[in-house]
Write a protein that holds these residues in place. Sequence first.
Motif: not given
Length: 461
Positions: A196-200, A208-217, A219-223, A406-415
Amino acid sequence: MKTIFRLTALAAGIALTGCAVGPKYETPVAANPAQFKEAEGWVPAAPADALERGPWWTLFGDATLNELAARIDVNNQNVAAAVASYAQARAVVAEQRAALFPVVSLGASGTRSGGGETRTTNNYRVNIGGSWEPDIWGRLRAGVTGAQASAQASAAELASARLSAQGELVANYIGLRQTDAQLALLKTTVEGYQRVLQITQNRFDAGIAARSDLLQAQTQLANTQAEQLTLVRQRALYEHAIAILLGKAPAEFTLPAAPWTLAIPEVPVGVPSALLQRRPDIAAAERRVAIANEQIGIARAAYFPSLSLSASYGYGASQTAGLFNASNNLWSLGVSAAQAIFNAGAISARVEQTRAARDVAIAQYRQTVLNAFADVEDQLAATRALAQQQDLRRAASEAADQVEQQMINRYRAGQVSYTEVVNAQVTALSARRALVQVQADRQTTAVALIQALGGGWRASE
């Protein structure tokens, strides 16, 4: 001389018939309900004799656990100490029993004396003698009976120490395997988070994605990776505890990761009255009541006179050449009796002390029984609740997994935003870990229930 023989014969006759001055022992009455409250309507699938066919831990179906638990009797130091205590108690029984029989001794001496104008003289003696304290009032027999009860209590304490060490080992092993399962779960989760981090990262690079999305990904991986290290530390603690239970230094013991066997045995409960026979701590408490009861008899015996008999036969001469001539023989017979006439009530006080000590032992026995019933009821309640929880946790985990995907698929679609993806991932991971936890709780509760029922120990042992 005839009087001495008559007294000796009389004492022997009384000793043979005996007079027990202690109270007759009866097992104290304790709580004994007709059935366990929490067992109502619960019929285990396992056969009723499952715990009696061999080591109880084999019910979990894990070969490694079977091998480790079998080493408890050989290597665990607490069990070794209990074994030594039992051997000591048996030796005390032999010592107490020996007091019932006469003591025979053989002696020889030789002296040479002189000085000044006194002629130097020699004196040689050889004699065999014996002494005996007839157990007229049953004091010595009470001591033997008390020592036997003490040995039986030590046997029960040995069984209790063995059961405790076995239960602790099995619980630690289940904890370690649960940690292995949690680590495997987090490993898969981390791999998913990395994807997911690579996708982000790709979406961020594409604008397409904001920097905050990358930072969240990130953070989640590190935790989650930090959680892995916490579990690694926890696994090491379990491994060290198992090593100590097996009598090894932690540096000498390693347990490789392995798949977790999820077998959860159905434990046959039986009826409450069987618990009084199965639990070693109850058996030990009951034997301590028997010990206290015999102490009353020992204390009461002080009200009556004590009698002792002695006899010796030997030779004495000034020269060794004629030592064993018939004219140089020496013999003696003796009888003595003693009775306390005044001691300001000391004997009565000691009798009252022993009676009070017996009352204490009875109360402790009854409390041990109550605690045992509570242990069983607690584990039965936990067993029922955890079985229901596992079904609910599994359903929640499966639903959370679907939402996450489902959320990952919808995120890929930008929904949806990445925050919704993170929330779904956190919920899914929490649900998976909760499912693993309740499965481990069911196994540890089965261990606790087996321990509460007394393991595979029987009173006849």
